[in-house]
Enzyme design. Structure first.
Site, PDB file in Angstrom:
ATOM      1  CG  HIS A  22      -4.703   7.092   0.904  1.00 50.21           C
ATOM      2  ND1 HIS A  22      -5.481   5.838   1.302  1.00 50.21           N
ATOM      3  CD2 HIS A  22      -3.832   7.023   1.916  1.00 50.21           C
ATOM      4  CE1 HIS A  22      -5.271   5.562   2.320  1.00 50.21           C
ATOM      5  NE2 HIS A  22      -4.321   6.099   2.733  1.00 50.21           N
TER       6      HIS A  22
ATOM      7  CE  LYS B 174      -5.729  -1.494   6.134  1.00 50.91           C
ATOM      8  NZ  LYS B 174      -4.965  -0.754   5.237  1.00 50.91           N
TER       9      LYS B 174
ATOM     10  CD  GLU C 198      -2.973   0.873   2.489  1.00 53.56           C
ATOM     11  OE1 GLU C 198      -3.084  -0.155   2.870  1.00 53.56           O
ATOM     12  OE2 GLU C 198      -3.509   1.958   2.813  1.00 53.56           O
TER      13      GLU C 198
ATOM     14  CG  ASP D 275       2.946 -15.992  13.091  1.00 58.85           C
ATOM     15  OD1 ASP D 275       2.092 -15.398  12.310  1.00 58.85           O
ATOM     16  OD2 ASP D 275       2.590 -16.698  13.788  1.00 58.85           O
TER      17      ASP D 275
HETATM   18  C1  MEV Z   1      -5.748   3.155   5.684  1.00 54.08           C
HETATM   19  O1  MEV Z   1      -4.707   2.198   5.078  1.00 54.08           O
HETATM   20  C2  MEV Z   1      -5.519   3.188   7.014  1.00 54.08           C
HETATM   21  C3  MEV Z   1      -6.472   4.563   7.714  1.00 54.08           C
HETATM   22  O2  MEV Z   1      -7.911   4.281   7.034  1.00 54.08           O
HETATM   23  C4  MEV Z   1      -6.466   4.456   9.071  1.00 54.08           C
HETATM   24  C5  MEV Z   1      -7.310   5.296   9.903  1.00 54.08           C
HETATM   25  O3  MEV Z   1      -8.429   5.938   9.195  1.00 54.08           O
HETATM   26  O4  MEV Z   1      -7.265   5.692  10.849  1.00 54.08           O
HETATM   27  C6  MEV Z   1      -6.039   5.740   7.182  1.00 54.08           C
END
Ligand code: MEV
Length: 411
Positions: free
Chosen positions: A362, A249, A77, A265
């Site tokens: 992004h 995430k 990513e 792992d």
């Molecule tokens: C994207 O890979 C992760 C985010 O969505 C985390 C977040 O919103 O805190 C940008």
């Protein structure tokens, strides 16, 4: 070797070239791979036919507990390394992170089926003896500073649940722990009131808890308005599961990238982290951001059952380059670096959401992927990328359009 000959053997016994030939004959398109690499990979896994590669990026400087680290991150990513790097610069300006990994061991479980006469209280008095028996048998682990530390027991009807805490020293320790548990399970089966060992296996329950903390000046994060927004976003993540899981995430973006780069792992860490985020019975954010005494303070705690030796770490050249970047690092230090990287990715995400939004950064990076798939020269690709970024049109169609415009202009 002919395929008919190889087919007498089981698929997993075939040479990797034979598996590839078999699949290619069926019309499956496999990427080229050097035979030396293929042979090497074949020793690392089962049914190997090729490799999937990830870019390895690096955070050139992350200060953790006063020490500078170069942090390897393996991830596809595009925004993940950029995000961590942006945050690392702000963390570093503020003296870096203070982190602590409590390398208190990993759990294993032995579940025994016992007779009606079984007496748990008498049984628990034997634990010190069991611990020393295991530590005598697994003397090399003890020599490296590890060993069995504790055994606890509980009983539900005819089942006795043993929780065995193993200190794996500098390794993640799954294999060693499983070997210890099976050894203990076999020993226990010799006792008259124990009918059988139902299972003896490592538990991925959260342990090796690692915390990282940063304290950032309000100026360094872009002012009080931004800092307050970050704190509010973080507060929402404490109670709103939709936000909490996404917040986490973002943390795992950083954590998994370093885990993958260092051959650790990540599946075990992911499984444990999900339990940890739910430890009070309601899933919540793993991090917290608050304004304290005119500073934005961020903390994270994650279970990091990781190692710097063992598993495939020594056998993998790709992983060895990561350790070369990290220098002479202990498992405790690596866990502290990993937790800080997770916090860095989390901070960058919250900062972007609180200011220009996540999509701007992004998509700017994502545009590279759009351009990579074009059948065009490197020069044309560079112009298309520039045009996509300037116009903020991040679609494949826009990429095609820009390419044909350039080509028309060149005629
Ligand atoms: C994207 O890979 C992760 C985010 O969505 C985390 C977040 O919103 O805190 C940008």
């Amino acid at each position: 070797m002919k395929l008919e000959e190889s087919s007498k053997k089981k698929f997993y016994q075939w040479l990797p070239e034979e598996r590839r030939a078999f699949l290619t004959e069926k019309g499956i398109k496999l990427s080229e791979i050097e035979s030396e690499t293929l042979e090497r990979l074949d020793k690392l896994s089962e049914n190997v036919i090729g490799q999937v590669r990830l870019p390895l990026g690096v955070l050139p400087k992350l200060i953790v507990n006063g020490k500078d680290y170069q942090v390897p991150m393996a991830v596809e990513e595009p925004s993940v390394v950029a995000a961590a790097n942006h945050a690392a610069k702000i963390f570093n300006q503020n003296g870096g992170a203070v982190a602590d990994s409590r390398r208190n061991g990993i759990y294993g479980q032995i579940v025994l089926e016992v007779t009606d006469n079984f007496d748990l209280t008498k049984f628990t008095t034997e634990f010190p003896q069991l611990i020393s028996l295991a530590n005598k048998k697994f003397v090399s682990l003890v020599k490296h500073g590890g060993g069995v530390r504790k055994i606890e027991a509980s009983q539900k009807e005819n089942l006795v649940f043993l929780r065995v805490l193993v200190d794996p020293a500098e390794a993640m320790g799954a294999n060693k722990t499983n070997a210890i548990l099976e050894f203990l399970g076999n020993e226990l089966e010799k006792q008259p009131d124990i009918e059988q060992t139902l299972y003896a296996i490592l538990s991925n329950y959260p342990t090796q808890l690692t915390s990282a903390k940063v304290s950032l000046s309000i100026d360094s994060v872009g002012g009080l308005k931004v800092a307050k927004k970050i704190a509010l976003l973080s507060k929402i993540g404490q109670t709103d599961i939709y936000r909490a899981v996404t917040n986490n995430k973002g943390i795992m973006n950083g954590i998994d990238s370093v885990l993958v780069a260092t051959g650790n792992d990540y599946r075990g860490v992911e499984a444990a982290t999900a339990v940890w985020a739910n430890k009070n019975g309601a899933y919540t954010s793993l991090s917290k951001w608050k304004i304290e005494e005119d500073r934005l303070v961020g903390t994270v705690t994650v279970p990091l059952a990781i190692g710097v030796v063992g598993g495939s770490i020594k056998a993998r050249r790709d992983v060895q380059q990561s350790f070369s970047l990290l220098g002479n690092i202990s498992a405790k230090q690596l866990a502290e670096v990993i937790a800080t990287t997770g916090l860095a990715n989390n901070f960058s995400a919250l900062l972007a959401i609180s200011t220009k939004g996540i999509q701007a950064g992004h998509m700017k990076l994502q545009a590279r992927n759009l351009v990579a798939t074009l059948k065009a020269s490197e020069g044309e690709k560079a112009i298309v990328l520039k045009k996509l970024q300037e116009s903020k049109k991040y679609t494949q169609e826009a990429a095609f359009e820009f390419l044909s415009e350039i080509r028309k202009d060149q005629k």
